[in-house]
Design a protein around this motif. Structure first.
Motif, PDB file in Angstrom:
ATOM      1  N   ARG A  22       8.370  11.622  -3.977  1.00 42.63           N
ATOM      2  CA  ARG A  22       8.973  10.411  -3.411  1.00 42.63           C
ATOM      3  C   ARG A  22       9.734   9.587  -4.451  1.00 42.63           C
ATOM      4  O   ARG A  22      10.304   8.551  -4.121  1.00 42.63           O
ATOM      5  CB  ARG A  22       7.962   9.551  -2.628  1.00 42.63           C
ATOM      6  N   HIS A  23       9.737  10.038  -5.686  1.00 45.32           N
ATOM      7  CA  HIS A  23      10.510   9.333  -6.716  1.00 45.32           C
ATOM      8  C   HIS A  23      11.702  10.122  -7.228  1.00 45.32           C
ATOM      9  O   HIS A  23      12.307   9.770  -8.231  1.00 45.32           O
ATOM     10  CB  HIS A  23       9.594   8.918  -7.869  1.00 45.32           C
ATOM     11  N   GLN A  82       0.134  -0.461  -7.976  1.00 46.09           N
ATOM     12  CA  GLN A  82      -0.233  -0.123  -6.589  1.00 46.09           C
ATOM     13  C   GLN A  82      -0.163   1.388  -6.364  1.00 46.09           C
ATOM     14  O   GLN A  82       0.512   2.098  -7.117  1.00 46.09           O
ATOM     15  CB  GLN A  82       0.709  -0.850  -5.620  1.00 46.09           C
ATOM     16  N   MET A 110       2.956   4.527  -6.852  1.00 42.12           N
ATOM     17  CA  MET A 110       4.051   4.103  -7.740  1.00 42.12           C
ATOM     18  C   MET A 110       4.205   5.045  -8.935  1.00 42.12           C
ATOM     19  O   MET A 110       3.315   5.825  -9.253  1.00 42.12           O
ATOM     20  CB  MET A 110       3.778   2.680  -8.262  1.00 42.12           C
ATOM     21  N   ASP A 159       3.551  -6.593   5.745  1.00 36.64           N
ATOM     22  CA  ASP A 159       3.809  -5.650   4.644  1.00 36.64           C
ATOM     23  C   ASP A 159       2.516  -4.976   4.194  1.00 36.64           C
ATOM     24  O   ASP A 159       2.504  -3.812   3.818  1.00 36.64           O
ATOM     25  CB  ASP A 159       4.429  -6.383   3.442  1.00 36.64           C
ATOM     26  N   GLU A 211       1.650  -2.240   6.560  1.00 38.54           N
ATOM     27  CA  GLU A 211       2.563  -1.117   6.350  1.00 38.54           C
ATOM     28  C   GLU A 211       2.189  -0.353   5.078  1.00 38.54           C
ATOM     29  O   GLU A 211       2.175   0.877   5.050  1.00 38.54           O
ATOM     30  CB  GLU A 211       3.995  -1.660   6.230  1.00 38.54           C
ATOM     31  N   ALA A 212       1.858  -1.128   4.055  1.00 39.16           N
ATOM     32  CA  ALA A 212       1.481  -0.515   2.778  1.00 39.16           C
ATOM     33  C   ALA A 212       0.208   0.319   2.930  1.00 39.16           C
ATOM     34  O   ALA A 212       0.131   1.460   2.474  1.00 39.16           O
ATOM     35  CB  ALA A 212       1.299  -1.589   1.712  1.00 39.16           C
ATOM     36  N   ASP A 214       0.800   3.541   4.568  1.00 32.14           N
ATOM     37  CA  ASP A 214       1.469   4.447   3.632  1.00 32.14           C
ATOM     38  C   ASP A 214       0.474   4.982   2.592  1.00 32.14           C
ATOM     39  O   ASP A 214       0.407   6.182   2.321  1.00 32.14           O
ATOM     40  CB  ASP A 214       2.605   3.691   2.939  1.00 32.14           C
ATOM     41  N   TRP A 215      -0.327   4.094   2.037  1.00 37.08           N
ATOM     42  CA  TRP A 215      -1.257   4.492   0.969  1.00 37.08           C
ATOM     43  C   TRP A 215      -2.292   5.499   1.471  1.00 37.08           C
ATOM     44  O   TRP A 215      -2.781   6.326   0.703  1.00 37.08           O
ATOM     45  CB  TRP A 215      -1.968   3.253   0.403  1.00 37.08           C
ATOM     46  N   TYR A 241      19.065   5.712  -4.167  1.00 42.20           N
ATOM     47  CA  TYR A 241      17.603   5.712  -4.170  1.00 42.20           C
ATOM     48  C   TYR A 241      17.071   4.288  -3.983  1.00 42.20           C
ATOM     49  O   TYR A 241      16.175   4.047  -3.181  1.00 42.20           O
ATOM     50  CB  TYR A 241      17.049   6.321  -5.465  1.00 42.20           C
ATOM     51  N   TRP A 261       8.321  -3.367   0.281  1.00 34.94           N
ATOM     52  CA  TRP A 261       7.194  -4.184  -0.178  1.00 34.94           C
ATOM     53  C   TRP A 261       6.730  -3.843  -1.592  1.00 34.94           C
ATOM     54  O   TRP A 261       5.757  -4.409  -2.091  1.00 34.94           O
ATOM     55  CB  TRP A 261       6.026  -4.076   0.797  1.00 34.94           C
TER      56      TRP A 261
END
Lengths: 471, 201
Positions: A16-17, A124, A127, A259, A262-263, A266-267, B185, B192
């Protein structure tokens, strides 16, 4: 087809990065979500930016603090060491010139870079986090890919907010069973390094798994991930779970309101898929782990506190035998000596490995109502201004002081002796830090790595001891 | 960064494993804000011992450092690479390098030559026995040769690293060619994700 291949956690975060997938054997280009900087490894990077006329791409994803050089006493006065002072002043000028948020010495948010990121909620799950410091692996405790970089890479991230990276291998370290009550996260990670060796993780990202890891607090998980680099790993991480979420919930920079929901959603996807395979897998029986102490000059040279200094001849393979002989000579100890019979001169409780509130609580609980052994120098250096304030609110400094400990201002301190807190030549320490390298805590100093409760008990006994050994 | 194709010269045997970067350049030296002047700091503590190999006159002027396994472990300090280069070394040979150290080598054009443990021991023994041996490290062919003793081996290096060394390429220039990809990107990042601004007092 490829998209549905089961992935490990680190592969998911890596993917994802991806700003650009490397072609023709070139590395991938990875986006960096958070860049932490400090005074030691950044000056030449800023100089490079100035020479090439570049600016900082994302000052809002960059955070600075002063930690390595800062004294832990008299912080209201200028730093006495001229070269240290110049380095700190250089950082102050650089953050000013380039518009970076920074927490200078004395600021309530100042502290060791790997302590403040998590406590501010900047660290978080999912990341990518880098810093010109090898213990950046600490942040992996939240399920992030976090690793240390050199100064050239610091400059690269400042200029582009990305890093070219070749895909790393994956390694699973599973710790099974139930951890005995006298064993801590520090003992877990020292056992892991003792098992896989200082080079065991080279070229790999370790994912720590299993019931023992799941049972650790966030502080404990940070201690484990922190020392991934001591096993040579590129990074270490742990899948986020309810422990992670509840730690983050009220942190200043955690997502808020919708948020947050949503986070969380996702996590929760950040885990190793069923059927995903690792390049390497190791399983360790957590129920056999007890208090550990290093005896040598690298963190892999470690035994149980109940054990004796090993005989170099017990290491069959070269270069381990030669390395052990050399280490014993440097450490001034002889094979066969019970670890509990070794006396110490200094006890250091601190560092990005073990300076969080839970570490200080566990040490304070041991020393409460007791006195430090005669002649032992003891210092407690909280990891950050926030940890210090929390400890003060709980009355921990009074407990430490009553026992004879020095209670200090936050910083890296005696972990690497860039400030006035150093061992003298030949002096021996029990230290909650991460490296027992030759001279790490002061030229010709001798370092034994231990957990906070063992450090505390050792301060009271004057020789290596577990809390249970104290009368 | 200067391009490097061949490193040729004498070699110093540093017969120790797990040489961490605290030994390569002790932390006192990290207080400097400059990028030069680290040659005196190289192995500063070990050099206090007159018997330390770098104090042996027979090895003076060597360009290659031959070390035991797990070289460059520990701290990320790039100062370790600067010190090795500024002392005069252009290549380090070891059976295994720590990741960050190896990365830092590439950024500065110091050649990290990873050989098999057996070849590493053979080369170590050879240069211990004969300080005058001429060792040739070829970055194009990825070979290490010592013709005088008929020693020859290949070493592994990923293509990208080899390309950077051979062409003396700096990564920032290469990355900035993808500036548009970075912008794209950034437009798609999770909104968030945290920013290091507006801290509560």
């Amino acid at each position: 087809m490829l998209e549905h291949r089961p992935k490990t956690l680190s592969e998911k975060i890596w993917d994802r990065h991806l700003v650009k997938v490397g072609q023709n054997s070139e590395p991938d280009l990875l986006y960096i979500d958070l860049h932490l900087i400090h005074e030691v490894t950044s000056p030449q990077a800023f100089e490079g930016l100035r020479i090439s006329g570049r600016t900082i791409r994302r000052p809002d994803l960059t955070l600075a603090t002063e930690d390595h050089n800062v004294p832990t006493t008299d912080i209201d006065k200028p730093i006495k060491d001229e070269i240290s002072r110049k380095q700190v002043e250089t950082l102050r000028r650089n953050v000013e010139d380039f518009g970076i948020t920074s927490f200078p010495m004395g600021h309530p948010n100042q502290g060791i870079v790997h302590v403040i990121g998590p406590e501010l909620g900047l660290t978080q799950p999912g990341m990518t986090i880098v810093c010109g410091d090898s213990h950046t692996s600490t942040h992996g405790a939240f399920g992030a890919i976090a690793f240390g970089i050199g100064t050239s890479e610091v400059e690269h991230v400042l200029a582009t907010q990305t890093l070219p990276q070749s895909r790393t291998g994956t390694m699973s370290v599973k710790v099974t069973g139930e951890l005995p009550p006298d064993a801590t996260a520090k003992d877990v990670v020292l056992t892991i390094i003792g098992t896989i060796g200082t080079g065991g993780g080279i070229g790999k990202i370790i994912e720590y798994r299993g019931p023992v890891i799941a049972g650790l607090s966030m502080e404990g998980r940070m201690t484990v991930c922190n020392m991934s680099i001591e096993a040579g790993a590129k990074a270490g991480l742990i899948a986020p779970d309810e422990v992670t979420f509840s730690y983050l919930r009220d942190k200043p920079h955690a997502p808020k309101g919708a948020d947050w929901d949503e986070a969380i959603a996702d996590w929760k996807t950040l885990c190793t898929d069923q059927g995903a395979s690792f390049d390497d897998e190791v399983t360790i029986d957590g129920s056999k782990i007890g208090p550990m102490v290093t005896w040598g000059t690298n963190p892999g040279q470690v035994v149980a506190l109940d054990d004796v200094v090993p005989d170099p001849d017990s290491f069959k393979e070269s270069p381990y035998r030669e390395s052990a002989s050399r280490a014993l000579e440097y450490m001034g100890i002889t094979a066969g000596t019970a670890m509990r019979d070794i006396t110490v001169d200094t006890v250091f409780i601190g560092s990005c490995t073990n300076s969080r509130i839970e570490d200080l609580r566990s040490a304070a609980a041991v020393v409460d109502g007791r006195r430090v052994a005669k002649g032992v120098r003891t210092l407690v250096v909280p990891g950050s201004g926030q940890v210090r304030a929390q400890a003060e609110a709980e009355g921990l400094p009074e407990i430490f002081r009553a026992a004879g400990f020095d209670w200090r201002e936050p910083g890296c301190s005696m972990c690497l002796a860039m400030n006035p807190d150093k061992l003298s030549p030949g002096e021996r320490s029990a230290s909650t830090s991460n490296r027992n390298f030759e001279g790490r805590q002061g030229s010709l100093g001798r370092t034994h790595l231990v957990s906070p409760p063992v450090a505390a008990a050792t301060a009271i006994a004057g020789t290596f001891a577990a809390p249970a050994d104290l009368a | 960064m200067k391009a490097v194709r061949i490193v040729q010269g004498r070699a110093v045997p540093l017969d120790r494993s797990d040489v961490d970067t605290d030994q390569i350049i002790p932390s006192d030296w990290l207080k400097r804000v400059e990028r030069t002047g680290f040659d005196e700091g190289l192995f500063a503590t070990w050099r206090d011992d007159p018997d330390f190999i770098l104090n042996n006159k027979n090895y003076r002027g060597a360009k290659i450092l031959v070390a035991g396994t797990n070289f460059g472990t520990g701290s990320s300090r790039e100062h370790a690479v600067w010190a090795i280069q500024q002392y005069g070394f252009e290549a380090v040979v070891s059976p295994r390098f720590a990741d960050i150290f190896r990365n830092n080598c590439t950024k500065n054009g110091l050649v990290a030559v990873q050989v098999s443990p057996d070849c590493g021991s053979d080369l170590m023994a050879a240069v211990q026995a004969a300080p005058d041996l001429q060792v040739t490290i070829d970055v194009t062919q990825l070979t290490v040769k010592v013709p005088a003793i008929k020693f020859a081996t290949t070493y592994k290096m990923d293509v990208a690293t080899q390309r950077r060394l051979l062409e003396g390429l700096g990564d920032i220039e290469l990355t900035l060619q993808h500036a548009n990809d970075i912008v794209t990107y950034e437009q798609n990042r999770r909104h968030w994700l945290p920013r290091s601004v507006s801290f509560p007092e």
